[in-house]
Design an enzyme around this catalytic site. Structure first.
Site, short mmCIF file in Angstrom:
data_model
loop_
_atom_site.label_atom_id
_atom_site.label_comp_id
_atom_site.label_asym_id
_atom_site.label_seq_id
_atom_site.Cartn_x
_atom_site.Cartn_y
_atom_site.Cartn_z
N ASP A 1 71.11 -16.98 6.99
CA ASP A 1 72.50 -17.27 6.71
C ASP A 1 73.39 -16.06 6.95
O ASP A 1 74.42 -16.15 7.62
CB ASP A 1 72.66 -17.74 5.25
CG ASP A 1 71.94 -19.05 4.99
OD1 ASP A 1 71.53 -19.70 5.97
OD2 ASP A 1 71.81 -19.42 3.81
N GLU B 1 67.21 -19.75 11.99
CA GLU B 1 68.27 -19.99 12.96
C GLU B 1 68.67 -18.75 13.75
O GLU B 1 68.71 -18.78 14.98
CB GLU B 1 69.51 -20.56 12.26
CG GLU B 1 70.66 -20.83 13.21
CD GLU B 1 71.78 -21.67 12.61
OE1 GLU B 1 72.93 -21.52 13.03
OE2 GLU B 1 71.50 -22.49 11.71
#
Length: 373
Positions: free
Chosen positions: A15, A268
């Site tokens: 994040d 990610e």
């Protein structure tokens, strides 16, 4: 324009990794005044060594970094407000947004996915049930009609220049303590969640026909496995050479990805950066109950392997399936051995060029917000 970005660090590095790249790119390439609110500066500091985790307000790389605390301070919201990955904004800040003469453009930056439904949801508005505010859902993606992925201007040229300079690559690796490679040796980076079958993969490399130098990063799951095997300080077992690297800044981690023959990545941020490295990769999606993450893995592979031959597709899909726990781990040796040809690097290079199709995420987001301000 002024931007407020909020990041709740819930998955360690993913994040904040994305949020920090986005903040820097908006400031550097779009002339934005960016204020980045982060609730965990200690984790943030591992990605950005120049950050002072003890300071509640500081400037770094053209971005104002603020500690996200409770109760939240009384500040004037910026023109653009981005909550990353569904983090819930402080109630007092939302009230202040509604009190502005002109409401900010409010964005929920979602997680990256290649699933087909993403294009239909990208950019959809969601009116607040009580206040005169509208939140827009912004989805990163791999095809036109989505937000794209974060790609800094000139990144491909810098990567190509680095990868074309064998001496420079060797010098960089040497600065990290990585010794020169022997002839035929594969260099592989390892960054994964604890659920990954790291021990089984190390066994495959230790007994394989081609030597592998595995690079793990201190404080990660792969490093824990090396430590359990007495390899925290490096060493050789059969055809496996283990090396432990410090946890690196984003800049240096990118260059490790550029240097390696294969990259095992997770989540990610490292997933996208491995794609931009134009080198073969194995992705471990964030594990979810009931193998719900399998849809994400298979959706990406369907796009990534779209133009690959049937053998190449089957081999890589099997390797990813084993690594993500969708197939029996005893198939790992055959899957790794099968993925040994030059076609896997060619596939990675072709995919890196295809990533330009949807445009860059920071640029797409800036344009989207400017049109709604």
């Amino acid at each position: 324009m002024r931007w407020d970005l909020f990041c709740n660090v819930v998955d360690n590095f993913g994040d904040i990794g994305v949020s920090w790249r986005l903040a820097r790119q908006l400031a550097a390439e779009h002339g934005a005044a960016v204020r980045l609110w982060v609730d965990d500066l200690a984790t943030f500091g591992r990605l950005a060594p120049a950050l002072d985790p003890g300071s509640g307000a500081q400037s770094l790389d053209g971005v104002e970094v603020r500690r996200w605390i409770t109760p939240f301070p009384a500040v004037e919201p910026a023109d653009m407000v981005v909550e990353t990955f569904g983090c819930e904004l402080p109630a007092s800040f939302v009230e202040a947004m509604a009190g502005r003469a002109r409401s900010p453009v409010w964005i929920n930056l979602e997680y990256l996915s290649a699933e087909p439904w993403v294009g239909g949801c990208h950019g959809l508005p969601s009116p607040h049930q009580r206040l005169p505010l509208t939140k827009y859902f912004f989805f990163p993606g791999f095809v036109p009609g989505t937000g794209g992925v974060l790609v800094e201007k000139g990144l491909a040229a810098r990567r190509l220049a680095f990868q074309s300079d064998a001496g420079g690559v060797a010098q960089f690796l040497a600065s990290l303590g990585v010794l020169p490679r022997a002839h035929g040796e594969q260099l592989v980076s390892l960054f994964c969640y604890p659920e990954a079958p790291v021990a089984a993969l190390l066994d495959v490399w230790a007994t394989g026909g081609r030597p592998v130098r595995a690079l793990a990063f201190a404080g990660t799951a792969a490093a824990d496995v090396l430590a359990a095997r007495g390899l925290a300080g490096g060493g050789r077992v059969g055809t496996l050479i283990a090396q432990m690297l410090p946890f690196l800044s984003q800049y240096d981690y990118d260059r490790v990805l550029w240097s390696c023959d294969w990259n095992f990545v997770r989540g990610e941020d490292s997933f996208v950066r491995a794609q931009l490295a134009a080198r073969p990769l194995v992705w471990q999606a964030y594990p979810q109950a009931g193998d719900a993450h399998r849809l994400k893995v298979e959706a990406f592979l369907a796009r990534y392997l779209e133009h690959a031959g049937p053998g190449t597709s089957a081999n890589l899909a099997k390797l990813w399936a084993v690594w993500n726990g969708f197939a029996a781990v005893d198939g790992l040796a055959a899957a790794w051995t099968a993925c040994s040809g030059p076609e896997y690097r060619e596939l990675a290079q072709a995919w890196e060029q295809r990533l330009a199709g949807p445009g860059d995420l920071a640029g797409n987001l800036a344009k989207f917000c400017a049109e709604r301000l």
